[in-house]
Write an enzyme that holds these catalytic residues in place. Structure first.
Site, PDB file in Angstrom:
ATOM      1  CB  SER A 107      58.584  18.415  77.465  1.00  0.00           C
ATOM      2  OG  SER A 107      59.668  19.363  77.329  1.00  0.00           O
TER       3      SER A 107
ATOM      4  CE  LYS B  16      58.414  22.987  77.808  1.00  0.00           C
ATOM      5  NZ  LYS B  16      59.952  21.976  77.630  1.00  0.00           N
TER       6      LYS B  16
ATOM      7  CB  SER C 127      61.519  19.636  74.900  1.00  0.00           C
ATOM      8  OG  SER C 127      61.354  18.482  75.719  1.00  0.00           O
TER       9      SER C 127
HETATM   10  N1  GLN Z   1      61.625  13.526  76.052  1.00  0.00           N
HETATM   11  C1  GLN Z   1      63.174  13.619  76.387  1.00  0.00           C
HETATM   12  C2  GLN Z   1      62.626  13.649  78.293  1.00  0.00           C
HETATM   13  O1  GLN Z   1      60.992  12.600  78.213  1.00  0.00           O
HETATM   14  C3  GLN Z   1      62.841  15.304  76.822  1.00  0.00           C
HETATM   15  C4  GLN Z   1      62.607  16.292  76.633  1.00  0.00           C
HETATM   16  C5  GLN Z   1      62.803  17.939  77.296  1.00  0.00           C
HETATM   17  O2  GLN Z   1      64.271  17.602  76.076  1.00  0.00           O
HETATM   18  N2  GLN Z   1      62.516  18.141  77.878  1.00  0.00           N
HETATM   19  O3  GLN Z   1      63.166  13.901  79.063  1.00  0.00           O
END
Ligand code: GLN
Length: 481
Positions: free
Chosen positions: A154, A79, A178
């Site tokens: 994400s 990532k 994410s």
């Molecule tokens: N979707 C969640 C957020 O928007 C989690 C994001 C993540 O785990 N980095 O914060």
């Protein structure tokens, strides 16, 4: 070689049996990336020189008959919020568009030590904030199963890369889901380890008390291999823990895994759960029952507060972590400001996307004097209650099973104008981050890209430092597929 079916375990065997060389496999992945990345946008940049040099080293060592470390030659994607020295690390933000990493993240150091082949850096929601990768400044990642749909977020790029056979495995980061949510939407395995087991040094921070790096793979067995290679105490991360040493060391036997009792929390089977998800989770439970596992209904009463608590704690930490991105350090963007204040304003307005700005504002607000006690301090207390729910439940059962996401992959654009409905995507994944426990997303069955099916997954949450339980159940489950 069918890259879409290859696993790390099969690669290790094939490499040692000289069925292929590390260089050949790396090149096959680069060819797959060339063919598909235009349509999917899973990778933001490639690290070809590094990959080829490492593959050559692995092949040379093999030719000399040397013992290879477990991940030698394994082609991986990272990532783009993890630092690889000398390469870009954008976190999918315009703010870091021209930034080059000055050092390796600890996970990268560990992968390099094992001579894993790093293929490139994958797309994400800006600074890992989102559930669809639509918040990336560099375009959305598409779901390989249906390109009209999101790959999740994400870590959407890492999930799509593995699902589409553009990487054998990948690393992502999970702050509120994410890793698990995109894994579920793309039909691959994704695990968030116990908080502290994997070093966060060199991971561009989102919310430090929740962030954790973990693997994306095709099988639970592969997730175990990758997890074992990246975990461990790190002097650069004070929250990291030596999990191999006592008292944390835990490695149950296969027979003991079979005896584990699985809890089903009633709060996770809510109205509004998509019928396909409900059906998939039922199917997984039925199969696990056939394998001999026993189930028990449990209750985690504070689950209903998890999402709102997360959206106080997370933005507070985001606003603190992102303060360093002031347009002066980490590559400057706007240069025509006359005053310092103007420089900040211009750079942040240019560099940060809408969602990032929303969270920085929210976080600054909840931390401001007068509101701190009402919001942040209160949220921390509720976080404790959520953790205590798990502590109590884990006295009754060993593992907890639930859905990962309320729906299968949604269409691109469907939720972009409604942040609240986007936030709801993580309703089942956030509690594990709040409590710091390990959790894994496992596809209900094997999903092949192009079959027209949308993947569905189930989640297993384990006790602190008991990754082996959830991975072990995953392995038994997959063996029956
Ligand atoms: N979707 C969640 C957020 O928007 C989690 C994001 C993540 O785990 N980095 O914060």
């Amino acid at each position: 070689m069918d890259l879409s079916k290859l696993t790390i375990a099969a690669f290790q065997e094939g490499l040692r049996a000289k069925d292929f060389s590390a260089r050949e496999v790396a090149d096959a992945y680069f060819a797959a990336i060339d063919a598909q990345n235009g349509a999917l946008n899973a990778y933001l940049s490639l690290t070809k020189d590094l990959a080829r040099a490492t593959a050559a080293e692995v092949d040379a060592a093999l030719a000399e008959g040397k013992e290879l470390p477990p991940l030698a030659g394994v082609p991986l994607a990272l990532k783009d919020n993890m630092l690889v020295k000398g390469y870009p690390a954008t976190a999918s933000s315009k703010m870091l568009e021209h930034y080059t990493a000055a050092y390796d993240a600890t996970v990268v150091e560990k992968l390099k030590f094992e001579r894993a082949v790093v293929l490139g850096k994958t797309n994400l929601d800006e600074f890992a904030m989102g559930s669809s990768t639509e918040n990336s400044a560099f375009g959305v990642t598409k779901n390989p199963h249906d390109t009209a749909r999101v790959a999740g977020g994400s870590s959407g790029g890492s999930a799509a890369a593995v699902a589409a056979g553009m990487a054998l495995a990948a690393l992502g980061s999970d702050t509120g889901g994410s890793i698990r949510q995109p894994a579920a939407l793309c039909g691959v395995v994704g695990m968030k380890p116990t908080y502290g087991t994997v070093s966060r040094f060199g991971l561009i921070a989102m919310a430090s008390s929740l962030d954790q790096i973990g693997p994306f793979t095709k099988t639970a067995e592969d997730a175990k291999l990758l997890f074992r290679a990246i975990r461990g105490k790190d002097v650069h991360d004070a929250t990291s823990i030596d999990v191999v040493k006592k008292p944390f060391h835990y490695e149950p036997k296969k027979e003991d895994i079979k005896k584990l009792v699985i809890g089903i929390p009633k709060e996770y089977f809510i109205e509004g759960l998509h019928p396909e998800v409900a059906k998939g989770v039922e199917e997984a439970i039925t199969r696990l029952r056939k394998l001999g596992f026993s189930f028990k209904e449990v209750s985690l009463p504070h689950t209903k507060y998890a999402l709102s608590t997360y959206y106080i704690i997370m933005p507070a930490e985001v606003s603190t972590n992102l303060a360093r991105l002031d347009g002066i350090r980490y590559a400057r963007n706007v240069r025509d400001a006359k005053k310092l204040q103007e420089l900040y304003v211009k750079n942040k307005a240019y560099g940060f996307g809408k969602e990032t700005r929303r969270r920085v504002l929210l976080g600054t607000f909840v931390l401001s004097s007068g509101y701190y006690d009402a919001y942040y301090a209160k949220a921390q207390k509720v976080r404790r209650l959520i953790k205590e729910d798990f502590d109590t439940t884990f006295k009754e059962v060993d593992v907890i099973l639930s859905p990962v996401t309320p729906t299968p992959a949604f269409t691109i654009g469907e939720k972009t104008n409604d942040p609240l409905s986007m936030y709801l995507s993580d309703i089942f994944t956030i509690p594990a981050n709040m409590a710091g426990i390990p959790a894994i997303s496992i596809p209900v069955k094997k999903y092949t890209v192009g079959s027209g099916e949308l993947p569905v997954a189930f989640q297993l949450m384990g006790k602190h430092f008991h990754e082996e339980d959830i991975l072990g159940i995953g392995e038994l489950y997959e063996a029956r597929q």
